[in-house]
Design a protein around this motif. Sequence first.
Motif, mmCIF file in Angstrom:
data_model
loop_
_atom_site.group_PDB
_atom_site.id
_atom_site.type_symbol
_atom_site.label_atom_id
_atom_site.label_comp_id
_atom_site.label_asym_id
_atom_site.label_seq_id
_atom_site.Cartn_x
_atom_site.Cartn_y
_atom_site.Cartn_z
ATOM 1 N N ARG A 60 0.446 -1.070 0.180
ATOM 2 C CA ARG A 60 -0.079 0.329 -0.294
ATOM 3 C C ARG A 60 0.640 1.044 -0.284
ATOM 4 O O ARG A 60 2.537 0.816 0.896
ATOM 5 N N LEU A 61 0.364 2.644 -0.709
ATOM 6 C CA LEU A 61 0.890 3.490 -1.155
ATOM 7 C C LEU A 61 0.456 4.795 -0.746
ATOM 8 O O LEU A 61 -0.880 4.541 -1.321
ATOM 9 N N GLY A 82 -3.330 3.219 -2.566
ATOM 10 C CA GLY A 82 -3.034 2.466 -3.906
ATOM 11 C C GLY A 82 -2.421 1.234 -3.475
ATOM 12 O O GLY A 82 -1.938 1.883 -2.022
ATOM 13 N N HIS A 83 -2.497 1.492 -4.454
ATOM 14 C CA HIS A 83 -1.807 -0.566 -4.190
ATOM 15 C C HIS A 83 -0.398 -0.290 -4.823
ATOM 16 O O HIS A 83 -0.425 0.292 -6.719
ATOM 17 N N ALA A 84 0.497 -0.460 -4.759
ATOM 18 C CA ALA A 84 1.672 -0.565 -5.128
ATOM 19 C C ALA A 84 2.703 -2.104 -5.572
ATOM 20 O O ALA A 84 3.322 -2.590 -4.305
ATOM 21 N N SER A 85 2.847 -2.294 -7.118
ATOM 22 C CA SER A 85 4.454 -3.726 -6.559
ATOM 23 C C SER A 85 4.988 -3.950 -7.778
ATOM 24 O O SER A 85 4.534 -3.173 -9.014
ATOM 25 N N ASP A 90 1.051 -1.022 -12.879
ATOM 26 C CA ASP A 90 -0.036 0.363 -13.107
ATOM 27 C C ASP A 90 -1.099 0.108 -11.907
ATOM 28 O O ASP A 90 -2.203 1.022 -12.458
ATOM 29 N N ALA A 91 -1.075 -0.245 -11.178
ATOM 30 C CA ALA A 91 -2.354 -0.535 -9.993
ATOM 31 C C ALA A 91 -2.008 0.634 -9.676
ATOM 32 O O ALA A 91 -3.226 0.555 -8.899
ATOM 33 N N LEU A 92 -1.138 1.608 -9.410
ATOM 34 C CA LEU A 92 -0.941 2.355 -8.443
ATOM 35 C C LEU A 92 -2.048 4.034 -9.403
ATOM 36 O O LEU A 92 -0.813 5.221 -9.452
ATOM 37 N N THR A 93 -2.298 3.581 -9.795
ATOM 38 C CA THR A 93 -3.234 4.825 -11.075
ATOM 39 C C THR A 93 -3.906 5.273 -10.554
ATOM 40 O O THR A 93 -5.039 4.701 -9.525
ATOM 41 N N TYR A 94 -4.504 6.832 -10.597
ATOM 42 C CA TYR A 94 -5.839 7.485 -9.662
ATOM 43 C C TYR A 94 -7.037 6.473 -10.393
ATOM 44 O O TYR A 94 -7.808 7.125 -9.389
ATOM 45 N N ASP A 95 -6.517 5.924 -11.309
ATOM 46 C CA ASP A 95 -8.347 5.536 -11.495
ATOM 47 C C ASP A 95 -7.859 4.039 -10.415
ATOM 48 O O ASP A 95 -9.444 3.681 -9.847
#
Length: 136
Positions: A60-61, A82-85, A90-95
């Motif tokens: 998580r970020l 968001g979620h980052a890995s 691309d999981a950490l996009t504003y959408d």
Amino acid sequence: SDWTAQLPAGEEAECIATGLGFVAVATSARLLRLFSAAGLQTALLSLDGPPVALAASGHRLSVVYHAGSGLSGEQRLWHKVGHASMQCVDALTYDAMERVMASDGLLPTGGSELVWFGFSEEGNLCAYCADGILRL
């Protein structure tokens, strides 16, 4: 492993957070740069305003940024989570991120200032403000 990264001329690191397998850097150019644990840049995202704080826990970020002018003597801060890995850059996009205004009770209101922002040991997002209140 140890590594360093060069930012473009005129761009400076404002906030840094490390999570599970990633390092996030919010810069003076209103960019959020994600790096793998080995130092490879894996994502570059634009922020909606100047960065204030970053916090990471596991994958998580969360980023806090200025969201425009507030009332006289007040800040208008927003945060996104968001979620980052490394596997899912691309999981950490504003959408995919939840945008939360100060009205959620986490960020300071009424002229107080954000002093500390991070995740608790239990994974709850927390903010400590200059008014002496820890918000969860």
